[in-house]
Design an enzyme around this catalytic site. Structure first.
Site, mmCIF file in Angstrom:
data_model
loop_
_atom_site.group_PDB
_atom_site.id
_atom_site.type_symbol
_atom_site.label_atom_id
_atom_site.label_comp_id
_atom_site.label_asym_id
_atom_site.label_seq_id
_atom_site.Cartn_x
_atom_site.Cartn_y
_atom_site.Cartn_z
ATOM 1 N N ASP A 49 0.853 -1.195 0.000
ATOM 2 C CA ASP A 49 0.000 0.000 0.000
ATOM 3 C C ASP A 49 0.887 1.243 0.000
ATOM 4 O O ASP A 49 1.566 1.532 0.987
ATOM 5 C CB ASP A 49 -0.894 -0.008 1.243
ATOM 6 C CG ASP A 49 -1.868 1.164 1.245
ATOM 7 O OD1 ASP A 49 -2.984 1.007 0.719
ATOM 8 O OD2 ASP A 49 -1.498 2.244 1.759
ATOM 9 N N TYR A 54 3.244 9.850 -0.607
ATOM 10 C CA TYR A 54 4.313 9.271 0.221
ATOM 11 C C TYR A 54 5.690 9.497 -0.405
ATOM 12 O O TYR A 54 6.712 9.344 0.262
ATOM 13 C CB TYR A 54 4.105 7.760 0.454
ATOM 14 C CG TYR A 54 2.816 7.370 1.147
ATOM 15 C CD1 TYR A 54 2.005 8.306 1.770
ATOM 16 C CD2 TYR A 54 2.411 6.030 1.190
ATOM 17 C CE1 TYR A 54 0.816 7.944 2.388
ATOM 18 C CE2 TYR A 54 1.227 5.658 1.818
ATOM 19 C CZ TYR A 54 0.434 6.618 2.405
ATOM 20 O OH TYR A 54 -0.734 6.235 3.015
ATOM 21 N N LYS A 79 -2.578 5.956 -4.506
ATOM 22 C CA LYS A 79 -3.684 6.879 -4.212
ATOM 23 C C LYS A 79 -3.473 8.230 -4.891
ATOM 24 O O LYS A 79 -2.337 8.703 -5.019
ATOM 25 C CB LYS A 79 -3.797 7.097 -2.691
ATOM 26 C CG LYS A 79 -3.739 5.804 -1.886
ATOM 27 C CD LYS A 79 -3.936 6.005 -0.395
ATOM 28 C CE LYS A 79 -3.623 4.729 0.372
ATOM 29 N NZ LYS A 79 -2.223 4.622 0.834
ATOM 30 N N HIS A 112 -7.595 9.674 -2.130
ATOM 31 C CA HIS A 112 -6.934 9.596 -0.823
ATOM 32 C C HIS A 112 -7.754 10.226 0.311
ATOM 33 O O HIS A 112 -7.823 9.666 1.408
ATOM 34 C CB HIS A 112 -5.547 10.259 -0.936
ATOM 35 C CG HIS A 112 -4.546 9.778 0.053
ATOM 36 N ND1 HIS A 112 -3.213 9.673 -0.228
ATOM 37 C CD2 HIS A 112 -4.665 9.383 1.352
ATOM 38 C CE1 HIS A 112 -2.564 9.226 0.832
ATOM 39 N NE2 HIS A 112 -3.422 9.058 1.803
#
Ligand code: NAD
Length: 282
Positions: A49, A54, A79, A112
């Protein structure tokens, strides 16, 4: 080493299946992601994930490429970030994510956050429907959506998300959202399944005593609670030893008393939340 076959899969409402346990890479720095994901794959994880925000999709992609694991044995989620909901931005965003991941398609693409003050999550959801139709993701879902957001996207598009990924752990159980999800055949993914270490779940008697009774660690007990509730989890750890600990949760069960004591840990006043409120993050 545990093999991938030991991780059960759940069926999604679109007919695809998802490994119920995976490895999450929130806060894994870009230059550590390749090493961390390689170690997770070595430990037996097959579901990863990540998210555009990120900043580590390229490292995840390098680890996938180096692993030599056949693509159909992996389940990769990424996402769409909040500043890319408008216009054709989601189309550009998925192309960029796929490029970084080195993949033709992901398995699951999520909106998200709903960012309700911007009032553009329905448009973002319509874009994800198109992205799935173009074969760039097998399944689509949302993250951090509350019941009004979920009802609105279903009412306006007729398409129900396969999953809703929300903050969920024993001190913050999101009962309203999980009941809606169960009634609409939407799978719940628990983010922060261990309370991100910010909430002292491991020190509660319900968790600590279940750990003693089962001969397992408190983290394993909490992960087992999620699995027995039917939730999907992807705990994060940068340490190989903990990655192995967190995947080794299929050889024991919590009994009804142990589950019930952990069910009772949510103070119900919202004070167990460790992350942002979905109505407030924009
Ligand atoms: P988590 O609850 O998995 O906590 C991670 C922390 O718990 C680690 O940093 C480590 O300190 C500790 N930990 C891990 N294994 C342990 C063990 N065996 N024993 C003791 N401590 C242990 O929280 P998370 O990383 O925020 O959530 C998991 C994943 O969920 C993320 O990596 C990410 O993929 C996803 N996520 C999604 C959102 C979202 O908005 N959709 C937000 C946060 C996280």
């Amino acid at each position: 080493m545990l093999g991938v076959m030991t991780i059960p899969t759940l069926e999604l409402n679109d007919g695809n299946s998802i490994p119920q346990l995976g490895y999450g890479v929130f806060l894994v720095p870009a230059d550590e992601a390749e090493r961390a994901v390689s170690e997770a794959l070595e430990a037996g994880y097959r579901h990863i994930d990540t998210a555009a925000i990120y900043g580590n999709e390229a490292g995840v992609g390098k680890a996938i490429a180096k692993s030599g694991i056949p693509r159909d044995e992996l389940f990769i989620t990424t996402k769409l970030w909040n500043d890319r909901h408008d216009g054709d931005e989601p189309d550009a965003a998925i192309d960029e994510s796929l490029e970084k991941l080195g993949l033709d398609a992901v398995d699951l693409y999520l909106v998200h956050w709903p960012t309700p003050a911007r009032d553009n999550y329905v448009h973002a959801w319509e874009k994800l429907i198109g992205i799935r139709e173009r074969g760039l993701t097998r399944s689509i879902g949302v993250s951090n959506f509350l019941v009004p957001h979920l009802e609105r996207i279903v009412a306006e598009t007729g398409v129900t998300p396969a999953v809703n990924q929300i903050e969920l752990h024993p001190a913050y159980q999101q009962r309203e959202v999980t009941e809606w999800a169960a009634a609409h055949d939407v799978r719940i993914e628990s983010w922060g399944p261990l309370g991100q270490g910010k909430y002292d779940l491991f020190g509660t008697p319900a968790v600590a005593e279940a750990a003693t009774e089962t001969g397992r660690t408190p983290a394993q007990v909490v992960l087992r609670w999620h699995l027995q509730k039917g939730f999907i989890v992807f705990p994060k750890s940068s340490r190989a030893e903990r990655m192995r600990e967190n995947i080794d949760v299929f050889g024991f069960e919590l009994d009804a008393t142990q589950m019930g004591r952990i069910d009772a840990l949510d103070p119900l006043d919202g004070s167990g939340r460790v992350g942002s409120h979905p109505d407030e993050l924009n």
